[in-house]
Design a protein around this motif. Sequence first.
Motif, short mmCIF file in Angstrom:
data_model
loop_
_atom_site.label_atom_id
_atom_site.label_comp_id
_atom_site.label_asym_id
_atom_site.label_seq_id
_atom_site.Cartn_x
_atom_site.Cartn_y
_atom_site.Cartn_z
N VAL A 181 -16.97 -33.28 16.22
CA VAL A 181 -17.42 -33.38 17.61
C VAL A 181 -16.71 -33.61 18.76
N ALA A 182 -15.63 -34.26 18.50
CA ALA A 182 -14.65 -34.46 19.47
C ALA A 182 -13.83 -33.15 20.06
N ALA A 183 -13.59 -32.15 18.69
CA ALA A 183 -13.04 -30.95 18.94
C ALA A 183 -13.90 -30.19 19.71
N ALA A 184 -15.33 -30.08 19.57
CA ALA A 184 -16.46 -29.28 20.15
C ALA A 184 -16.47 -29.67 21.41
N LEU A 185 -16.48 -31.04 21.85
CA LEU A 185 -16.40 -31.19 23.20
C LEU A 185 -15.46 -30.96 24.07
N ILE A 186 -14.04 -30.86 23.50
CA ILE A 186 -12.90 -30.43 24.04
C ILE A 186 -13.17 -28.71 24.35
N ARG A 187 -13.77 -28.11 23.37
CA ARG A 187 -14.06 -26.67 23.65
C ARG A 187 -14.83 -26.35 24.89
N ILE A 188 -15.85 -27.20 25.17
CA ILE A 188 -16.71 -26.86 26.12
C ILE A 188 -16.29 -27.16 27.58
N ASN A 189 -15.14 -27.56 27.81
CA ASN A 189 -14.57 -27.99 29.22
C ASN A 189 -15.56 -28.84 29.81
N PRO A 190 -15.74 -30.24 29.06
CA PRO A 190 -16.66 -30.93 29.76
C PRO A 190 -16.34 -31.37 31.20
N LEU A 191 -15.30 -31.52 31.81
CA LEU A 191 -15.02 -31.88 33.24
C LEU A 191 -14.93 -30.63 33.97
N ASP A 192 -15.21 -29.47 33.59
CA ASP A 192 -15.32 -28.13 34.18
C ASP A 192 -14.07 -27.72 35.02
N GLU A 193 -13.09 -28.00 34.32
CA GLU A 193 -11.69 -27.55 34.96
C GLU A 193 -11.37 -26.34 35.14
N ASP A 194 -10.94 -25.92 36.41
CA ASP A 194 -10.92 -24.37 36.80
C ASP A 194 -10.02 -23.70 36.10
N GLU A 195 -8.82 -24.37 35.69
CA GLU A 195 -7.81 -23.48 34.92
C GLU A 195 -7.92 -23.67 33.24
N PHE A 196 -9.17 -24.34 32.84
CA PHE A 196 -9.17 -24.56 31.40
C PHE A 196 -9.14 -23.18 30.47
N ILE A 197 -8.36 -23.79 29.32
CA ILE A 197 -8.33 -22.67 28.33
C ILE A 197 -8.73 -23.15 27.07
N ASN A 198 -9.58 -22.64 26.37
CA ASN A 198 -10.05 -23.43 24.92
C ASN A 198 -8.93 -23.21 24.09
N PRO A 199 -8.07 -24.29 23.81
CA PRO A 199 -7.10 -24.35 22.57
C PRO A 199 -7.43 -24.44 21.14
N LEU A 200 -8.84 -24.44 20.91
CA LEU A 200 -9.24 -24.49 19.51
C LEU A 200 -9.83 -23.15 19.10
#
Length: 372
Positions: A181-200
Amino acid sequence: MNIFGPKELMEDVILAGRCTGCGACVDICPYFGSHMGKTAMLFPCTIARGRCFASCPRAEVDLDLLSEKTFGAPYAEVPVGSHRKIFVSRSGARIGNANYQAGGTVSALLSFVLEKGIIDAAVLVDRQEGLPRPRRITEPQEVLSCASSSFAAVPVISELNRAVRDGYRRIGTVATPCQAVAAALIRINPLDEDEFINPLSFIIGLFCTWALDLRSMTALFSGRGLDLRSVIRCDVPPPPAEKFEIVTGGGKHDIPLQEVRDLTSPACAWCPDMTSEFADVSVGMLEGSAGKNILIIRTPFGEEIAEKAREERYIVLDEIPPEQLRNLERAAAAKKRRALLKLKKEGLLNTAGKGKRACFRLRPEILEKLIG
């Protein structure tokens, strides 16, 4: 998605005894640390919305939103979670005979994605002086050294956070349900960061009904006169064995299973997920068949990996017998119902009102179907 900061994380999760020790809030900033399965705030932080809260699997997790982002559909009343196919599986001829625990499916899939360059690092669980510890590997030949079950709460996601910090962007991991669940939450960019890259790139979930607190595990082993440094692996044979097996360099030691269950981490009681529902694929033991696994294919990418691994003889896939599937669904449904009833009783589901926060959020109509 309701996201708060470290103050609320401390109040709702850590001080409330609901922390799973997954490590999601560790090593993304200097403020949280983990030791012997326990998470603590090291320095005060007053940020209003933080990644620590956003990636916690016990803080305002909107199951419908997470399911929409992961599977393209709201959370369903399916005991084993959203999935595409379910198989009986085992390692294939390409891997050869090795000292796997159960059928070797997890090790075979990890070897495949590392050898093919699909991931550039994997975060697993190894042992250090007998105690489970997260470990990052980058070579296929390192997989087998981590091929055993720990039955302990290990901060796997903290090592994932370190891998991201070190520049890895195609990471695989093997996760228990809370870690998934934690990994899936990281994947969806919950803070809507502009430069987010999914690392998983690839999440392999494990079936899990409970985990041991590392301190309790240490006391249990020491009380039996077992040298932690000699522990090779732990196992729970299928019913009716009702025992916990500890394999050391000096042989095998059995402990009554109920004695071990009494040491389960309290956070496990709030977990409605037995089969790591937010992974790409999930793997568990096939009851009554020591050399085989159950493999649940969840995402299109997970299906693609499993099919390619089958084609190249890394894994073998067979139809799951109807009775085994029914047993799996019954066990998963029972765990889900127990946890959801507890959460509802304690006011932690769909919590409303000023200053009140939930552990999970879920459509009321689906909730009633799951607990009814």
